[in-house]
Design an enzyme around this catalytic site. Structure first.
Site, mmCIF file in Angstrom:
data_model
loop_
_atom_site.group_PDB
_atom_site.id
_atom_site.type_symbol
_atom_site.label_atom_id
_atom_site.label_comp_id
_atom_site.label_asym_id
_atom_site.label_seq_id
_atom_site.Cartn_x
_atom_site.Cartn_y
_atom_site.Cartn_z
ATOM 1 N N ASP A 42 72.294 -103.084 -33.651
ATOM 2 C CA ASP A 42 72.978 -103.695 -34.786
ATOM 3 C C ASP A 42 74.461 -103.845 -34.488
ATOM 4 O O ASP A 42 75.160 -102.861 -34.255
ATOM 5 C CB ASP A 42 72.791 -102.821 -36.031
ATOM 6 C CG ASP A 42 73.478 -103.412 -37.258
ATOM 7 O OD1 ASP A 42 72.782 -104.064 -38.064
ATOM 8 O OD2 ASP A 42 74.699 -103.225 -37.410
ATOM 9 N N TYR A 47 82.919 -106.565 -35.453
ATOM 10 C CA TYR A 47 83.039 -105.401 -34.569
ATOM 11 C C TYR A 47 83.705 -105.753 -33.239
ATOM 12 O O TYR A 47 84.139 -104.870 -32.509
ATOM 13 C CB TYR A 47 81.675 -104.793 -34.264
ATOM 14 C CG TYR A 47 80.878 -104.332 -35.461
ATOM 15 C CD1 TYR A 47 81.429 -104.295 -36.746
ATOM 16 C CD2 TYR A 47 79.555 -103.927 -35.303
ATOM 17 C CE1 TYR A 47 80.680 -103.885 -37.831
ATOM 18 C CE2 TYR A 47 78.798 -103.506 -36.395
ATOM 19 C CZ TYR A 47 79.364 -103.489 -37.652
ATOM 20 O OH TYR A 47 78.612 -103.079 -38.724
ATOM 21 N N LYS A 72 76.183 -110.228 -37.811
ATOM 22 C CA LYS A 72 76.567 -110.541 -39.192
ATOM 23 C C LYS A 72 77.681 -111.590 -39.253
ATOM 24 O O LYS A 72 78.528 -111.679 -38.357
ATOM 25 C CB LYS A 72 77.041 -109.263 -39.898
ATOM 26 C CG LYS A 72 76.077 -108.097 -39.753
ATOM 27 C CD LYS A 72 76.641 -106.809 -40.356
ATOM 28 C CE LYS A 72 75.788 -105.612 -39.988
ATOM 29 N NZ LYS A 72 76.033 -105.155 -38.606
ATOM 30 N N HIS A 105 77.793 -110.492 -44.238
ATOM 31 C CA HIS A 105 78.365 -109.150 -44.137
ATOM 32 C C HIS A 105 78.813 -108.572 -45.486
ATOM 33 O O HIS A 105 78.664 -107.376 -45.749
ATOM 34 C CB HIS A 105 79.542 -109.174 -43.161
ATOM 35 C CG HIS A 105 79.772 -107.874 -42.464
ATOM 36 N ND1 HIS A 105 80.245 -107.789 -41.162
ATOM 37 C CD2 HIS A 105 79.604 -106.596 -42.856
ATOM 38 C CE1 HIS A 105 80.355 -106.516 -40.811
ATOM 39 N NE2 HIS A 105 79.978 -105.779 -41.822
#
Length: 267
Positions: A42, A47, A72, A105
């Site tokens: 994930d 990120y 996401k 998200h």
């Protein structure tokens, strides 16, 4: 690895590796995870480590169709309705031509129009499953009122110190799979005296007790770690079961206090 069947029939491993804030250790962490038997990774564009995730997956030698990849759509891309380019960029960084699960998200900006576009990509086969993250019942109700494809997953904060009962109940009623981010409470929950006592009782680690609690509640988890030993421990939760009294004991730890930091403008 045990699987959970989503509402559209797609199987998702019940435990995955989260890579939020894994930084420069991301590629090594994902490589170790795959070697330990993880088949569910994930990540998210926010990120900033999709490329490292993709490199680890490609160098693993494991066939693409055996690894479940989630990423996401970030807030800025929702607000600017930049879904097309954001999705393409994510797939390019990951080195894939389809995603197993793509999530909005946060329920921000024009997420309704974004969802309608996601439905198109889902029908094209570019996205095997679509869902949301950090959505509460009020957001889900708005989405479900116009959705032709129901969200298959809602990834939210769930751990013993924070159990959002209303959202959990809503998702269960609508057959939306629950996936916990921060399932260990960012490490705080594992130090609770109840967890330490139960770990001694079952001869497991506190983290394993918490992940087993999630599992028995039907919740998919994506614990984050960059330590190989902990990765292996987090997978080793299928050889014991918590009795109902202990499940209830953990449930009583709920404080209602969230760890999440909502983006500016979140309502």
């Amino acid at each position: 690895m045990e699987q959970f069947k989503l509402s559209n029939g797609i199987s998702i491993p019940k435990i995955g590796l989260g890579v939020w804030q894994s930084g420069e250790q991301t590629e090594q962490a994902v490589s170790w995870a795959l070697q330990e038997g993880y088949r569910h990774i994930d990540t998210a564009s926010f990120y900033q480590n999709e490329r490292q995730v993709g490199m680890a997956i490609q160098s693993s030698g494991i066939p693409r169709n055996q690894i479940f990849i989630t990423t996401k759509l970030w807030v800025d891309d929702i607000q600017l309705v930049r879904l097309d380019s954001a999705l393409q960029d994510s797939m390019e960084r990951l080195g894939v031509d389809y995603l197993d699960l793509y999530l909005i998200h946060w329920p921000m900006g024009n997420y309704i129009d974004c969802w309608k576009r996601l439905e198109e990509y889902y029908h094209m086969g570019k996205l095997k499953a679509i869902g949301v993250s950090n959505f509460e019942p009020k957001h889900l109700e708005k989405l479900l009122s116009v959705a032709e494809v129901m969200p298959m997953v809602n990834q939210i904060e769930i751990h013993p110190y924070f159990i959002p009962t209303e959202t959990i109940t809503f998702c269960q009623k609508e057959n939306i799979a629950l996936e916990a981010w921060g399932p260990l409470g960012k490490g705080t929950d594992i130090n609770d005296p109840v967890m330490i006592r139960l770990a001694e009782k079952y001869r497991k680690t506190p983290a394993q007790i918490i992940l087993r609690w999630h599992y028995q509640n039907g919740i998919i988890t994506i614990p984050k770690t960059v330590h190989r030993q902990r990765m292996a421990e987090n997978l080793s939760i299928f050889d014991f079961a918590l009795d109902q009294q202990d499940m209830n004991l953990i449930q009583q730890l709920n404080t209602g206090v969230s760890n999440r930091k909502k983006p500016d403008g979140y309502q």
